[in-house]
Design a protein around this motif. Sequence first.
Motif, PDB file in Angstrom:
ATOM      1  N   GLY A   4       0.809  -1.214   0.000  1.00  0.00           N
ATOM      2  CA  GLY A   4       0.000   0.000   0.000  1.00  0.00           C
ATOM      3  C   GLY A   4       0.839   1.260   0.000  1.00  0.00           C
ATOM      4  O   GLY A   4       0.537   2.223  -0.708  1.00  0.00           O
ATOM      5  N   HIS A   5       1.917   1.263   0.765  1.00  0.00           N
ATOM      6  CA  HIS A   5       2.779   2.442   0.826  1.00  0.00           C
ATOM      7  C   HIS A   5       3.511   2.651  -0.495  1.00  0.00           C
ATOM      8  O   HIS A   5       3.543   3.759  -1.045  1.00  0.00           O
ATOM      9  N   GLY A   6       4.073   1.586  -1.028  1.00  0.00           N
ATOM     10  CA  GLY A   6       4.863   1.717  -2.246  1.00  0.00           C
ATOM     11  C   GLY A   6       4.042   2.096  -3.460  1.00  0.00           C
ATOM     12  O   GLY A   6       4.544   2.778  -4.364  1.00  0.00           O
ATOM     13  N   ARG A   7       2.774   1.683  -3.470  1.00  0.00           N
ATOM     14  CA  ARG A   7       1.951   1.928  -4.650  1.00  0.00           C
ATOM     15  C   ARG A   7       0.958   3.068  -4.446  1.00  0.00           C
ATOM     16  O   ARG A   7      -0.038   3.171  -5.144  1.00  0.00           O
ATOM     17  N   THR A   8       1.244   3.944  -3.495  1.00  0.00           N
ATOM     18  CA  THR A   8       0.539   5.228  -3.372  1.00  0.00           C
ATOM     19  C   THR A   8       1.593   6.329  -3.271  1.00  0.00           C
ATOM     20  O   THR A   8       1.812   7.071  -4.217  1.00  0.00           O
ATOM     21  N   VAL A   9       2.266   6.376  -2.126  1.00  0.00           N
ATOM     22  CA  VAL A   9       3.316   7.364  -1.925  1.00  0.00           C
ATOM     23  C   VAL A   9       4.440   7.159  -2.942  1.00  0.00           C
ATOM     24  O   VAL A   9       5.052   8.124  -3.415  1.00  0.00           O
ATOM     25  N   GLY A  10       4.673   5.920  -3.306  1.00  0.00           N
ATOM     26  CA  GLY A  10       5.712   5.637  -4.295  1.00  0.00           C
ATOM     27  C   GLY A  10       5.427   6.293  -5.631  1.00  0.00           C
ATOM     28  O   GLY A  10       6.341   6.818  -6.287  1.00  0.00           O
ATOM     29  N   TYR A  11       4.170   6.280  -6.065  1.00  0.00           N
ATOM     30  CA  TYR A  11       3.794   6.984  -7.295  1.00  0.00           C
ATOM     31  C   TYR A  11       3.864   8.497  -7.091  1.00  0.00           C
ATOM     32  O   TYR A  11       4.325   9.239  -7.965  1.00  0.00           O
ATOM     33  N   ALA A  12       3.361   8.957  -5.939  1.00  0.00           N
ATOM     34  CA  ALA A  12       3.322  10.400  -5.678  1.00  0.00           C
ATOM     35  C   ALA A  12       4.718  11.012  -5.694  1.00  0.00           C
ATOM     36  O   ALA A  12       4.888  12.178  -6.103  1.00  0.00           O
ATOM     37  N   ASP A  13       5.713  10.262  -5.279  1.00  0.00           N
ATOM     38  CA  ASP A  13       7.083  10.779  -5.271  1.00  0.00           C
ATOM     39  C   ASP A  13       7.574  11.146  -6.667  1.00  0.00           C
ATOM     40  O   ASP A  13       8.492  11.964  -6.812  1.00  0.00           O
ATOM     41  N   HIS A  14       6.958  10.565  -7.692  1.00  0.00           N
ATOM     42  CA  HIS A  14       7.366  10.838  -9.078  1.00  0.00           C
ATOM     43  C   HIS A  14       6.460  11.857  -9.767  1.00  0.00           C
ATOM     44  O   HIS A  14       6.652  12.141 -10.957  1.00  0.00           O
ATOM     45  N   GLY A  15       5.487  12.401  -9.048  1.00  0.00           N
ATOM     46  CA  GLY A  15       4.627  13.438  -9.599  1.00  0.00           C
ATOM     47  C   GLY A  15       3.841  12.982 -10.811  1.00  0.00           C
ATOM     48  O   GLY A  15       3.256  11.897 -10.815  1.00  0.00           O
ATOM     49  N   ALA A  16       3.827  13.802 -11.864  1.00  0.00           N
ATOM     50  CA  ALA A  16       3.057  13.500 -13.070  1.00  0.00           C
ATOM     51  C   ALA A  16       3.523  12.200 -13.722  1.00  0.00           C
ATOM     52  O   ALA A  16       2.706  11.429 -14.256  1.00  0.00           O
ATOM     53  N   ALA A  17       4.827  11.939 -13.688  1.00  0.00           N
ATOM     54  CA  ALA A  17       5.343  10.696 -14.260  1.00  0.00           C
ATOM     55  C   ALA A  17       4.814   9.489 -13.495  1.00  0.00           C
ATOM     56  O   ALA A  17       4.518   8.444 -14.082  1.00  0.00           O
ATOM     57  N   GLY A  18       4.684   9.636 -12.180  1.00  0.00           N
ATOM     58  CA  GLY A  18       4.120   8.566 -11.372  1.00  0.00           C
ATOM     59  C   GLY A  18       2.663   8.332 -11.700  1.00  0.00           C
ATOM     60  O   GLY A  18       2.203   7.182 -11.783  1.00  0.00           O
ATOM     61  N   MET A  19       1.912   9.426 -11.896  1.00  0.00           N
ATOM     62  CA  MET A  19       0.502   9.297 -12.243  1.00  0.00           C
ATOM     63  C   MET A  19       0.347   8.621 -13.609  1.00  0.00           C
ATOM     64  O   MET A  19      -0.535   7.765 -13.806  1.00  0.00           O
ATOM     65  N   LEU A  20       1.185   8.980 -14.562  1.00  0.00           N
ATOM     66  CA  LEU A  20       1.147   8.345 -15.877  1.00  0.00           C
ATOM     67  C   LEU A  20       1.450   6.856 -15.763  1.00  0.00           C
ATOM     68  O   LEU A  20       0.768   6.019 -16.397  1.00  0.00           O
ATOM     69  N   THR A  21       2.451   6.514 -14.977  1.00  0.00           N
ATOM     70  CA  THR A  21       2.807   5.113 -14.785  1.00  0.00           C
ATOM     71  C   THR A  21       1.658   4.331 -14.160  1.00  0.00           C
ATOM     72  O   THR A  21       1.337   3.207 -14.582  1.00  0.00           O
ATOM     73  N   LEU A  22       1.021   4.916 -13.161  1.00  0.00           N
ATOM     74  CA  LEU A  22      -0.127   4.291 -12.511  1.00  0.00           C
ATOM     75  C   LEU A  22      -1.253   4.039 -13.509  1.00  0.00           C
ATOM     76  O   LEU A  22      -1.825   2.938 -13.569  1.00  0.00           O
ATOM     77  N   PHE A  23      -1.559   5.054 -14.319  1.00  0.00           N
ATOM     78  CA  PHE A  23      -2.619   4.922 -15.324  1.00  0.00           C
ATOM     79  C   PHE A  23      -2.289   3.807 -16.327  1.00  0.00           C
ATOM     80  O   PHE A  23      -3.137   2.970 -16.647  1.00  0.00           O
ATOM     81  N   VAL A  24      -1.051   3.789 -16.806  1.00  0.00           N
ATOM     82  CA  VAL A  24      -0.642   2.778 -17.787  1.00  0.00           C
ATOM     83  C   VAL A  24      -0.726   1.381 -17.185  1.00  0.00           C
ATOM     84  O   VAL A  24      -1.157   0.418 -17.848  1.00  0.00           O
TER      85      VAL A  24
END
Length: 290
Positions: free
Chosen positions: A146-166
Amino acid sequence: MTAVTPTQLVDRLTAAGAAKVGYSTGTTLLRAVMGGAILALAAAFAVTVSTQTGQPLLGALLFPVGFILLYLMGFDLLTGVFTLVPLAWIARRPGVTLSSMLRNWGLVFLGNLIGAVAVAVLMAIYFTYGFSSEPSAVGQAIGEIGHGRTVGYADHGAAGMLTLFVRGVLCNWMVSTGVVAAFLTDNLLGKIVAMWMPVMLFFYMGFEHSIVNMFLFPSGLLLGADFTLMDYLIWNEIPTVVGNLVGGLTFVGLPLYFAHRARKDVSAPTPEAPRAGAIPTPALAAGTTR
């Protein structure tokens, strides 16, 4: 082993989507609650196996058990109705409208959430002896997911959000492939094998499945993981739902429908309409040839 043609497959998919829209509110919710609960138990099982054996591939090999069982029992997941119901709408199946499709999606989302969170509570009790001790190793592993796949994405900003969406897109490409593949045969073993392969792939690759996450992240919160409810909603669940919708439709449902939907045969010549007052010859009127 019986099999169906691609055109027959599309007919089956649109019929299944139309049937799901036709269920009452109570039936739709019940099917979704059970679907979410069984998938959550499968996720807990897979994480337990991966943690205790140190072999993530083994967990991925076993996770599809829950997915297959829930579909064989006729329960529903949001990822599946994201693909099936729009096809019924596009095919103009009777009773399938935009509002009825959105109603189905909303009810299935709610039911999946109720089922998955219920299992999250039960498993949190199991992992902590009724919240009387620290989480077990499996509970700690779920919290770290849960930590790695929320805060972990947030640490990368827009790139993290894009990665999550993909990852959400790729997930439902595979999951919906499994759902659709089950319609290719009426043989029980054939259905199991067809569903097993793509679902195993998605789980091992770490793609984002909105209903699995409805279990993993509430479990993490209950077990004291270092992220918040808003972290979960903004940096996982909402983008994952959108990605799952896009993936199932774009890479599974729509290509199948437009490639294989039944078409009228336009190769045969259209008979010429008789002129007003013309009397057909006896031979032609009888359908014989000269």
